[in-house]
Design a protein around this motif. Structure first.
Motif, PDB file in Angstrom:
ATOM      1  N   UNK A   1       0.868  -1.190   0.000  1.00 38.27           N
ATOM      2  CA  UNK A   1       0.000   0.000   0.000  1.00 38.27           C
ATOM      3  C   UNK A   1       0.896   1.229   0.000  1.00 38.27           C
ATOM      4  N   UNK A   2       0.325   2.365  -0.334  1.00 38.73           N
ATOM      5  CA  UNK A   2       1.115   3.600  -0.454  1.00 38.73           C
ATOM      6  C   UNK A   2       1.784   3.979   0.860  1.00 38.73           C
ATOM      7  N   UNK A   3       3.096   4.023   0.852  1.00 40.08           N
ATOM      8  CA  UNK A   3       3.852   4.312   2.077  1.00 40.08           C
ATOM      9  C   UNK A   3       3.728   5.762   2.552  1.00 40.08           C
ATOM     10  N   UNK A   4       3.784   6.767   1.679  1.00 38.51           N
ATOM     11  CA  UNK A   4       3.801   8.139   2.190  1.00 38.51           C
ATOM     12  C   UNK A   4       2.622   8.517   3.073  1.00 38.51           C
TER      13      UNK A   4
ATOM     14  N   UNK B   1      11.286   2.904   5.715  1.00 45.90           N
ATOM     15  CA  UNK B   1      10.114   2.057   5.946  1.00 45.90           C
ATOM     16  C   UNK B   1       9.602   1.480   4.624  1.00 45.90           C
ATOM     17  N   UNK B   2       9.935   0.209   4.387  1.00 48.25           N
ATOM     18  CA  UNK B   2       9.531  -0.465   3.149  1.00 48.25           C
ATOM     19  C   UNK B   2       8.597  -1.645   3.353  1.00 48.25           C
TER      20      UNK B   2
ATOM     21  N   UNK C   1       7.455  -0.744   9.419  1.00 54.41           N
ATOM     22  CA  UNK C   1       6.462   0.222   9.881  1.00 54.41           C
ATOM     23  C   UNK C   1       6.193   0.026  11.374  1.00 54.41           C
ATOM     24  N   UNK C   2       6.080  -1.230  11.808  1.00 50.18           N
ATOM     25  CA  UNK C   2       5.883  -1.516  13.237  1.00 50.18           C
ATOM     26  C   UNK C   2       7.076  -1.031  14.052  1.00 50.18           C
TER      27      UNK C   2
END
Length: 179
Positions: free
Chosen positions: A15-18, A161-162, A167-168
């Motif tokens: 999903x879109x990271x930004x 963060x990829x 992300x966690x």
């Protein structure tokens, strides 16, 4: 000119990271708030990032739409459009204005600077890309002639963060550092 790269496919994340939140704030807004302290900043996005485009429109953040074929092609396109620039990945939630200012000050607008961290500064939990004993980070200066490494000192730049796991980890770090 500072350009935040935010138009990728986010294939590893799914999903879109930004637009994903770290510490309750979308990563793009975290990066943009630091970058604009240093200078004129624009977000580079593509057809691959419609939610990021919506966020920019909602927040009044200037953006430019790139062809979106791949990162290297987008960088070349941006170089032709804007000339030499500072490039910051939208998925670097802990970049600081001081990091951007350091690389900007060292940039002669000719030689590209690839932002790196000495391996000894990198937290052990991370599994970053290592090249010649350095961790490549998503903060660079894009010039027209040659390239060299530029050492940065902020260890949290190693967290690009990829993936959902990263992300966690970013969420845990944001809780610890309060940002």
């Amino acid at each position: 000119m500072i350009i935040i790269m935010a138009g990728g496919r986010s294939s590893r994340m799914g999903r879109e990271k930004p637009v994903l939140k770290v510490g309750g704030v979308p990563m793009l807004l975290r990066v943009y708030s630091e970058a604009k302290k240093v200078g004129e900043t624009v977000v580079a996005l593509s057809k691959n990032a419609p939610k990021t485009r919506e966020l920019c429109l909602h927040e009044g953040i200037p953006f430019v739409e790139t062809p979106g074929r791949d990162y290297v092609e987008d960088v070349k396109w941006l170089l032709r459009k804007f000339g030499p620039f500072i490039s910051v990945s939208a998925d670097l939630p802990f970049v600081k204005a001081s990091d951007i200012a350091r690389i900007s000050k060292a940039f002669d607008r000719k030689t590209s600077l690839t932002g790196v961290l000495p391996l000894k500064l990198v937290p052990k939990d991370l599994k970053p890309v290592v090249y010649r004993g350095y961790v490549i980070v998503g903060l660079n200066a894009v010039g027209t002639d040659g390239e060299r490494f530029f050492e940065l000192r902020n260890p949290l730049l190693a967290l690009n963060v990829n993936t959902p796991e990263e992300l966690k980890l970013a969420e845990r770090i944001a809780g610890l550092v309060g940002r």
